[in-house]
Design an enzyme around this catalytic site. Structure first.
Site, PDB file in Angstrom:
ATOM      1  CB  SER A  75       0.964  -4.539  10.109  1.00  0.00           C
ATOM      2  OG  SER A  75      -0.091  -4.145   9.259  1.00  0.00           O
ATOM      3  CE  LYS A  76      -0.239  -4.594   3.061  1.00  0.00           C
ATOM      4  NZ  LYS A  76      -0.631  -5.928   2.506  1.00  0.00           N
TER       5      LYS A  76
ATOM      6  CG  ASN B 139      -6.900   5.769  -0.889  1.00  0.00           C
ATOM      7  OD1 ASN B 139      -5.741   5.653  -0.521  1.00  0.00           O
ATOM      8  ND2 ASN B 139      -7.865   6.141  -0.080  1.00  0.00           N
TER       9      ASN B 139
ATOM     10  CG  LEU C 152     -14.237   8.656   1.421  1.00  0.00           C
ATOM     11  CD1 LEU C 152     -14.730   9.342   2.678  1.00  0.00           C
ATOM     12  CD2 LEU C 152     -13.169   9.513   0.735  1.00  0.00           C
TER      13      LEU C 152
ATOM     14  CG  ASP D 294      -8.281  14.018  11.370  1.00  0.00           C
ATOM     15  OD1 ASP D 294      -8.638  12.972  10.798  1.00  0.00           O
ATOM     16  OD2 ASP D 294      -7.433  14.789  10.904  1.00  0.00           O
ATOM     17  NE  ARG D 295      -7.375   7.447   9.487  1.00  0.00           N
ATOM     18  CZ  ARG D 295      -7.737   6.817   8.369  1.00  0.00           C
ATOM     19  NH1 ARG D 295      -8.906   6.225   8.303  1.00  0.00           N
ATOM     20  NH2 ARG D 295      -6.930   6.781   7.329  1.00  0.00           N
TER      21      ARG D 295
ATOM     22  CG  ASN E 163     -10.652  12.149   2.294  1.00  0.00           C
ATOM     23  OD1 ASN E 163     -10.194  11.610   1.290  1.00  0.00           O
ATOM     24  ND2 ASN E 163     -10.229  11.861   3.505  1.00  0.00           N
TER      25      ASN E 163
ATOM     26  CE1 TYR F 145      -3.305  -2.299   5.806  1.00  0.00           C
ATOM     27  CE2 TYR F 145      -3.336   0.060   5.357  1.00  0.00           C
ATOM     28  CZ  TYR F 145      -3.319  -1.243   4.906  1.00  0.00           C
ATOM     29  OH  TYR F 145      -3.310  -1.502   3.555  1.00  0.00           O
ATOM     30  CB  SER F 146       0.684   2.254   7.307  1.00  0.00           C
ATOM     31  OG  SER F 146       0.842   3.048   8.458  1.00  0.00           O
TER      32      SER F 146
ATOM     33  CB  THR G 280      -0.911   0.008   1.248  1.00  0.00           C
ATOM     34  OG1 THR G 280      -1.570   1.277   1.361  1.00  0.00           O
ATOM     35  CG2 THR G 280      -0.109  -0.211   2.524  1.00  0.00           C
ATOM     36  CG  ASP G 281      -1.184   4.910  -0.856  1.00  0.00           C
ATOM     37  OD1 ASP G 281      -1.659   4.217   0.071  1.00  0.00           O
ATOM     38  OD2 ASP G 281      -1.853   5.765  -1.468  1.00  0.00           O
ATOM     39  CD  GLU G 282      -3.233   3.754   4.416  1.00  0.00           C
ATOM     40  OE1 GLU G 282      -3.146   3.964   5.640  1.00  0.00           O
ATOM     41  OE2 GLU G 282      -4.265   3.287   3.878  1.00  0.00           O
TER      42      GLU G 282
ATOM     43  CE1 TYR H 173     -12.568   9.377  11.478  1.00  0.00           C
ATOM     44  CE2 TYR H 173     -11.825   8.485   9.380  1.00  0.00           C
ATOM     45  CZ  TYR H 173     -12.310   8.304  10.660  1.00  0.00           C
ATOM     46  OH  TYR H 173     -12.523   7.019  11.120  1.00  0.00           O
TER      47      TYR H 173
END
Length: 335
Positions: free
Chosen positions: A152-153, A178, A189, A271-272, A248, A149-150, A124-126, A206
């Protein structure tokens, strides 16, 4: 070509399987998926009776089942299996560590043991973290993930690279921006906004809604993965992007307007934590070296996607209530 696809009942994996079976008559696919909340057998209803397709319910962290499938000597393993929702990783990172890191190790070990010719890691780009207002991520950017998440990737990507360097395993890594399109789980989203708008529910956005993402239609992503799977250079990373940046809030307003709904449904929420401000992918390497480029424009793709959710309301209504699990018991319960 025999392909072992992991996580093939998810959004991108199921689109990849359908694309490959519909495009190539010489492709056979075995799909292993644990059928967690985001895995849906209904996504593959159009191919489930194909003689070139087989589904196996299983966990990629289960060495026994992975070894059993690897012993069938597929030509390639394409790893889509992942916990992928940032919000869920903030609530409980443990499942992300298990699937996204340990699961990848199990797959890599099986590739070594049974001499699988190629392993494709879908990343992923993240993993690159947050980008400033200018520029784009290239494959040489450092990995600076900001969510569990990012992280872990990114860890999985490093592990894949290590198996290439240490064990000379034939691996390639793809990092995509995305995705959007049919069969996307309605926590992300675009499908969340479409389905909530159709139900006249609040559309939670967010922060200030100005986070920027680079969008690509899932079919363009699947074609890119196929290109890298067949022609990518071992040990290399390939960025995949749609060359299509939107805030977004602009995406949400576009959806609202196309559905003829009121913008009063939009509700800005807190926001998260660790929310990356901007992503943008430079996919020049994939274009110049392997000849891939995106084909579906965002205006066409979002129109198709909105229409798909309009035409498949029963699909996402069942997902929102978990009723699709009954489909598994009906179709596979006695097999």
């Amino acid at each position: 070509m025999k392909i072992l696809v992991t996580g093939g009942c998810g959004f991108i994996g199921s689109n990849f399987i359908i694309y490959m079976l519909e495009t190539y008559t010489d492709v056979e696919i075995v799909n292993i998926d644990l059928l967690t909340y985001a895995g849906n057998l209904e996504n593959l209803k159009s191919v489930e009776q194909s003689t070139r397709y087989r589904f196996v319910k299983g966990d990629i962290t289960d060495r026994d089942i992975v070894r059993l499938l690897a012993s069938e000597k597929p030509d390639v393993i394409v790893n889509f299996a992942a916990e992928s929702h940032v919000d869920r990783s903030i609530i409980d990172p443990s499942a992300f560590i298990k699937t996204n890191i340990l699961g990848v190790q199990v797959l890599l070990d099986a590739c070594r043991e049974f001499g699988i010719p190629r392993f494709v890691q879908i990343s992923t780009d993240e993993v690159y973290g947050s980008l400033g207002p200018e520029g784009s991520f290239s494959e040489t950017n450092p990995l600076e993930p900001n969510s569990p998440y990012s992280a872990s990737k990114a860890s999985a990507d490093l592990l894949v690279h290590a198996y290439f360097k240490t064990f000379n395993l034939n691996v390639v890594i793809t990092r995509c921006s995305n995705n959007y399109g049919p069969y996307q789980f309605p926590e992300k989203l675009i499908p969340l906004m479409i389905t909530n708008a159709l139900e006249d529910k609040d559309l939670p956005v967010y922060g200030d809604g100005l986070n920027v993402r680079d969008w690509i239609h899932v079919l363009d992503h699947c074609k890119a993965v196929n290109t890298v799977m067949r022609h990518g250079v071992a040990g290399q990373v390939y960025n995949i992007g749609g060359r299509c940046e939107y805030c977004n809030i602009d995406i949400v307003k576009l959806i609202v307007n196309k559905l003829g709904k009121s913008e009063s449904l939009i509700k800005f929420v807190k926001d998260r934590p660790g929310h990356d401000r901007r992503y943008c992918m430079n996919a020049d390497k994939l274009t110049s070296e392997l000849g891939w480029s995106p084909e579906i424009s965002f205006p066409d793709g979002i129109e198709q996607t909105i229409n798909w959710y309009l035409e498949n309301q029963a699909w996402w209504e069942r997902i929102k209530t978990g009723e699709y699990l009954k489909y598994y018991d009906t179709w596979y319960g006695e097999r």
